[in-house]
Design a protein around this motif. Sequence first.
Motif, mmCIF file in Angstrom:
data_model
loop_
_atom_site.group_PDB
_atom_site.id
_atom_site.type_symbol
_atom_site.label_atom_id
_atom_site.label_comp_id
_atom_site.label_asym_id
_atom_site.label_seq_id
_atom_site.Cartn_x
_atom_site.Cartn_y
_atom_site.Cartn_z
ATOM 1 N N UNK A 123 0.822 -1.215 0.000
ATOM 2 C CA UNK A 123 0.000 0.000 0.000
ATOM 3 C C UNK A 123 0.855 1.263 0.000
ATOM 4 N N UNK A 124 0.406 2.252 -0.762
ATOM 5 C CA UNK A 124 1.047 3.571 -0.786
ATOM 6 C C UNK A 124 -0.037 4.591 -0.459
ATOM 7 N N UNK A 125 0.108 5.258 0.691
ATOM 8 C CA UNK A 125 -0.886 6.245 1.128
ATOM 9 C C UNK A 125 -0.161 7.522 1.552
ATOM 10 N N UNK A 126 -0.518 8.620 0.907
ATOM 11 C CA UNK A 126 0.028 9.929 1.268
ATOM 12 C C UNK A 126 -1.134 10.879 1.552
ATOM 13 N N UNK A 127 -1.072 11.561 2.684
ATOM 14 C CA UNK A 127 -2.022 12.623 3.001
ATOM 15 C C UNK A 127 -1.371 13.967 2.714
ATOM 16 N N UNK A 128 -2.198 14.960 2.412
ATOM 17 C CA UNK A 128 -1.684 16.303 2.127
ATOM 18 C C UNK A 128 -1.675 17.141 3.387
ATOM 19 N N UNK A 129 -0.703 18.022 3.481
ATOM 20 C CA UNK A 129 -0.672 19.056 4.516
ATOM 21 C C UNK A 129 -0.863 20.375 3.789
ATOM 22 N N UNK A 130 -2.080 20.911 3.854
ATOM 23 C CA UNK A 130 -2.398 22.113 3.089
ATOM 24 C C UNK A 130 -1.576 23.319 3.534
#
Length: 200
Positions: A123-130
């Motif tokens: 799995x590859x999961x990236x969340x954004x930091x606005x």
Amino acid sequence: MKKIIIGILSFIVLAGIVIIGGSMYMSHQRKEQLYKHGFQLYEEQIATYIKENYTGVSKIEFSPIFTEGDNKYTIATANVVPVIYDNHGNKAKLGGKIGERVYARYGLLHGISDLDFDGADEEVIYLSDSASGQEIEVSKDKHLPKKAKVQYDTDIDENIDLFVKNKILKDVIKSEQGSPEIKIVYNTEIKEGDYSQWQP
């Protein structure tokens, strides 16, 4: 002899169909698990930000994960709708159009910058930091890690501010005191359809 050959060929074709069908089913199941994992972390990121930065919020509720695509082997888009409840029983959906202003949706490419499998099928999961414009890898995390907490979120802040100004929400104020007693209802059910039509 012909019957034996036809029987063998029929068995091979049937076995091939079963194997291919099973493989597609397993691929679909793994994709669903990936989406549930990614959105669980994303919902935690949103809820944590509101819980720690706003007073006057009694509850945060999330819609199912709405997908569009053939919903079998491909998912073109996936979005969730966060809903905020104040201490007076009022509620408001984040995102979408409010008056003349259109706010960002919450999902793939808007909060979740990457949700896929790598070459090793991991799995590859990236969340954004606005706030920083950075992407934060959370692929191995079961729950939101400290590194993925956001310092501020302009979309959420402006969205909530407009709700308060328009008296849709009452006494919801940005504050470091936060809302420690808040109730959070996460939702990782996957449904096909238009997220903007969902009503809490």
